[in-house]
Design an enzyme around this catalytic site. Structure first.
Site, short mmCIF file in Angstrom:
data_model
loop_
_atom_site.label_atom_id
_atom_site.label_comp_id
_atom_site.label_asym_id
_atom_site.label_seq_id
_atom_site.Cartn_x
_atom_site.Cartn_y
_atom_site.Cartn_z
N ASP A 35 0.85 -1.20 0.00
CA ASP A 35 0.00 0.00 0.00
C ASP A 35 0.88 1.24 0.00
O ASP A 35 1.87 1.33 0.76
CB ASP A 35 -0.90 0.00 1.23
CG ASP A 35 -1.95 1.09 1.17
OD1 ASP A 35 -1.69 2.18 1.71
OD2 ASP A 35 -3.01 0.86 0.56
N GLU A 46 -4.74 2.53 -4.28
CA GLU A 46 -3.27 2.60 -4.16
C GLU A 46 -2.68 1.31 -3.62
O GLU A 46 -1.53 1.27 -3.20
CB GLU A 46 -2.88 3.76 -3.24
CG GLU A 46 -3.27 3.57 -1.78
CD GLU A 46 -4.67 4.06 -1.45
OE1 GLU A 46 -5.50 4.13 -2.38
OE2 GLU A 46 -4.94 4.36 -0.28
#
Length: 698
Positions: free
Chosen positions: A567, A610
Site C-alpha cells: 500500500d 493505491e
C-alpha cells in the site's frame, strides 16, 4: 530463383511431419527459403521489434555457425527451444536448415507458458501464441530429422583448374538415409548367405533326406517375414532332432534375450548378461562350438536345468543365438547345429532388417497420419476428437480420456466413446486402474485382465475382450490424465506394437492437451479484461483467480507460496496536495518498480486504489520478505516528481493454518495493517502461529 525443387520440399515436409518439429531453411542473409511446421512462439517473437534481436542472436547466426563449422551445430535459444543447424547445398548455393525449434526439456516449456500468461510475453494474444507449440521427446528426435534432411543437399561442385591433361575429380560422398544403409547391409548379407550356405550345407556323408530337409528350410525362409522365419527354424529343429525346449535369442547392447520360444510347457523369457563385449560368443560361432549354461530355475529349462547356446554370427559378430533347453546335445548333433546356424545367420539377419525397415515405415506413416489429424481438430470438440483419432490408430472400439481435476485429486472423463455407460456423468472415475497408472507415470499393457490382481469391472460395462492399454499423459513431472483403450477390433489383444505407437505420439498428445488447457484459460482471462489500464499490471479479478489455482497447486505438490500486499503510504494526502493526475503518475511509477524487481514467475496486480498484490509461487515467507525489502527500498530511493513516496508491505504464506484464499488475503492484510501501525515504510510478515507478526527486516 526457387532453390528447392518440389522433391526436396517434400523431403522437408516428411521430416517435419514424422518428427513433429519445425524445419526452416535460411540463406546467408537469414532470409527464409522454406518454412515447414514453424513453432508459433518463433513466428511471434521473430516478428516482434522487442524480441527479434534475441532471436537473431540464435537462429539469426545459425547460417554462419553451421557453415563455419562445416557440420551440424546444436543450440538452445533464449526461448528454451532446441535446434540443430544443418549446412546443405542447393543449386550451388549454400543454405542452412534449422531443424527443431521444439522444447526438449519440460521445465523450459513450463517457463515459456508462464511467460506467455503473466510474464514478458503476455502482450501476445495467447490464442496465437499457443497455436503450434512444438515438443520433441528427446534431442535424438531432432537429430534423426536433421539426418533425413541432410540428404537433399546437392554435391558441392569444386573449382577445377584447366591443365594440359584431364583431371578426374573424386566424387563427393553421398549422405545416405538410415534405411538406405540397411539396404546396403541386406545386399552384403545376401552375398554372405550364398557363401555360408555353400560352406555349411550337408556334404556327401550326410544322407539324402537330411540334405533335402536342409535345402527345403533354406529355400523357404526368404518367403517369410522375420518372426515366422524364426518360428519355422525352431519348428524344424524340434522336429528334426526331437528337442522339447528351444529359444531364439536376440542381441541387445549388453545381453542376449529370448524373444521366441518353443516348448511343451510355457517357457519364461531368459536374459543372458554379456560382460566381455560378446568376444566369447563370437569365438564360439567362428569355431562352430556351443556354450553351455546351468540354471537353478527348473521351471525355465526343464528338469536337467541346462541350456546349450549356439551363437549365430553375421560378418563375424553374433547377432542372435539358438538355445536348446533341458537336453544334452551330442557332439555329432552339436557340429551339425553349428553348421546350420552358420548357414541361416545371414538370411535371418536380412529378414530382421527388412522387418526393421517395415516397422519404421509403418510407425512414420502412423505418426504422420496422427499429426495431420491433430492439425484438423477443432477446439470445440478437441477432447473427443483427440481420443477418437488415437483410438483409430490403435484399432480400439472403446476409449476414454480421463483428466485430473484442478480442484481435487480425482479423475474426470473429458471424452469417452464405445461404452454403454455415460462416463461423462459419472463424476470421479478411474479408481481401478487409471489412478494407479497416472501416479506411476508409466503405461500399462495388459493382454488378459484376468491375469492381474485388480478389482473386476462392473458387469454392465460389458467389455468384449480382456486386453487393454492405459497410457499416462505426462510432461516432465506434470501429470494431466490417462488415455484408456479397450476392445480391440476383431477381438485381438493389444501388443508392443500398439504401445510403441503410443510412445511415438504421446508427446504430441501431451503438448496438445496442455496447449488446449492454456488457450482456454488464456481466452477466459482475455474476456475478463485482466489488465489494469492505468498501471499496465494485471487486475484484481485475475489475481484472485490465479491465487485460488496456486493455493490448490501448493497443497497438491507441497510447494511453498506467499502473497504480498503493498500500500502506498499517505496516498490520499498526495492526491489532495498535487491532484489526481500526479497521483496516477505516482501509481504508474510504483508499478514500474514492481515490474523491474520481480522474477519471471511472480505475478503483480493492482488490487484496488493505491493497493497492489504480488503472488510469489514456490516462495517461502522469509524469501518473500527479502524481495519485499528490495521493493520497499527501491521505491524509497526513486525520485517522484512531487515528493518522496514510500510503501508499507504485508506478507503471508500458505501453511496448514492458512490454507484458503480468504485466509491468505486476511493474513497478508493484517500484516500490512501492522506495518502501517508501526510507522509505515516497513515490511511485516504474518506469523500464523498464534496470529503474531515477525520482526521486519527494515
Amino acid at each position: 530463383m526457387n532453390l528447392l525443387e518440389s522433391k526436396k520440399l517434400e523431403t522437408l515436409e516428411k521430416a517435419a511431419d514424422e518428427s513433429g518439429v519445425a524445419v526452416v531453411v535460411v540463406d546467408a542473409d537469414s532470409n527464409e527459403v522454406a518454412v515447414v511446421n514453424n513453432n508459433s512462439i518463433c513466428s511471434l517473437l521473430y516478428s516482434s521489434a522487442e524480441f527479434a534481436p534475441r532471436c537473431a542472436a540464435f537462429c539469426g547466426k545459425a547460417f554462419k555457425a553451421a557453415t563455419d563449422a562445416g557440420r551440424p551445430v546444436d543450440y538452445e535459444c533464449h526461448a528454451g527451444l532446441r535446434c540443430r543447424a544443418v549446412p546443405i547445398n542447393a543449386k550451388g548455393r549454400p543454405l542452412v536448415a534449422i531443424v527443431g525449434r521444439a522444447f526438449v526439456k519440460s521445465s523450459n516449456y513450463r517457463t515459456a507458458t508462464d511467460k506467455a500468461i503473466n510474464g514478458e510475453w503476455k502482450a501476445f494474444r495467447p490464442t496465437e501464441f499457443f497455436e503450434n507449440i512444438l515438443m520433441a521427446p528427446s534431442p535424438e528426435t531432432i537429430a534423426d530429422a536433421a539426418k533425413a534432411i541432410a540428404i537433399i543437399s546437392d554435391p558441392v561442385q569444386e573449382d577445377v583448374l584447366e591443365l594440359d591433361q584431364p583431371v578426374q575429380k573424386k566424387a563427393a560422398a553421398a549422405v545416405s538415409s538410415p534405411d538406405a544403409e540397411i539396404t546396403k547391409l541386406i545386399e552384403n548379407f545376401h552375398r554372405e548367405a550364398n557363401v555360408a550356405q555353400s560352406a555349411a550345407e550337408p556334404d556327401e556323408t550326410d544322407n539324402f533326406e537330411e540334405v533335402r530337409a536342409w535345402r527345403s528350410i533354406f529355400g523357404s525362409l526368404m518367403n517369410l517375414d522375420y518372426r515366422k522365419a524364426v518360428i519355422a527354424v525352431l519348428n524344424f529343429l524340434a522336429e528334426r532332432f526331437g528337442f522339447e525346449t528351444l529359444f531364439w535369442f536376440e542381441r541387445h547392447s549388453d545381453s542376449l534375450e529370448s524373444v521366441i520360444s518353443k516348448a511343451a510347457a510355457e517357457a519364461k523369457p531368459i536374459r543372458i548378461m554379456v560382460s566381455d563385449d560378446f568376444k566369447r560368443y563370437n569365438e564360439a560361432a567362428a569355431a562352430g562350438t556351443s556354450i553351455a549354461f546351468r540354471r537353478r530355475d527348473a521351471a525355465v529349462l526343464g528338469p536337467k536345468n541346462t541350456i546349450t547356446l549356439f551363437p549365430i554370427a553375421v560378418g563375424g559378430d553374433v547377432r542372435a543365438a539358438i538355445g536348446i533347453g533341458g537336453n544334452t546335445v551330442r557332439p555329432l548333433i552339436e557340429a551339425r547345429l553349428a553348421r546350420f546356424c552358420r548357414s541361416i545367420g545371414p538370411e535371418i539377419e536380412i529378414l530382421r532388417l527388412r522387418s526393421l525397415v517395415s516397422e519404421r515405415d509403418w510407425l512414420s506413416k502412423a505418426v504422420r497420419r496422427f499429426n495431420e489429424s491433430l492439425k484438423q481438430i477443432d477446439s470445440a470438440d478437441f477432447w473427443t476428437r483427440i481420443t477418437q483419432v488415437s483410438a483409430e490408430l490403435l484399432n480400439s472400439e472403446r476409449a476414454s480420456l480421463l483428466v485430473q481435476s484442478d480442484e481435487s485429486e480425482s479423475l474426470i472423463a473429458k471424452a469417452a466413446f464405445g461404452s454403454r455407460i455415460d462416463l461423462m456423468a459419472e463424476g470421479a472415475v478411474g479408481n481401478r486402474v487409471s489412478r494407479l497408472v497416472l501416479e506411476g507415470g508409466d503405461p500399462v499393457l495388459v493382454s488378459d485382465v484376468n491375469d492381474i490382481s485388480i478389482k473386476a469391472a462392473p458387469l454392465e460395462w460389458n467389455y468384449k475382450t480382456p486386453s487393454f492399454i492405459s497410457y499416462p499423459i505426462v510432461i516432465g513431472q506434470r501429470r494431466f490424465g490417462v488415455l484408456n483403450f479397450t476392445d480391440k477390433v476383431g477381438g485381438d489383444i493389444f501388443d508392443d506394437r500398439d504401445l510403441e505407437l503410443l510412445q511415438a505420439i504421446g508427446p504430441q498428445i501431451a503438448v496438445a492437451l496442455d496447449r488446449t488447457v492454456l488457450k482456454d484459460k488464456a481466452g477466459q482471462f482475455e474476456q475478463l479484461s485482466v489488465t489494469d489500464a492505468l498501471t499496465g499490471l494485471l487486475n484484481r479479478r485475475y489475481i484472485e483467480k490465479r491465487l485460488a489455482e496456486e493455493i490448490q497447486r501448493s497443497k497438491r505438490h507441497r510447494f511453498p507460496m506467499s502473497l504480498m500486499l503493498l500500500d502506498v503510504d499517505e496516498f490520499k494526502s498526495y492526491n489532495d496536495a498535487f491532484g489526481h493526475p500526479a497521483g496516477d503518475e505516482a501509481l504508474r511509477m510504483v508499478a514500474n518498480v514492481l515490474k523491474e524487481a520481480l522474477r519471471g514467475a511472480d505475478v503483480a496486480a493492482r488490487y484496488g486504489g493505491e493497493e497492489f498484490a504480488i503472488l510469489l509461487p514456490q516462495t517461502t515467507a522469509s524469501e518473500a520478505s527479502v524481495i519485499a525489502e528490495r521493493i520497499r527500498q527501491k521505491i524509497e530511493e526513486t525520485r517522484f516528481p512531487k515528493r518522496k513516496v514510500t510503501v508499507s508491505i504485508g506478507i503471508a504464506a500458505c501453511s496448514n493454518q492458512i490454507s484458503t484464499q480468504d485466509d491468505l488475503v486476511t493474513a497478508a492484510d493484517s500484516a500490512l495493517y501492522a506495518a502501517k501501525n508501526r510507522g509505515r515504510n516497513k515490511v511485516q510478515v504474518f506469523d500464523d502461529f498464534g496470529g503474531t507478526f515477525s520482526d521486519n527486516i527494515h
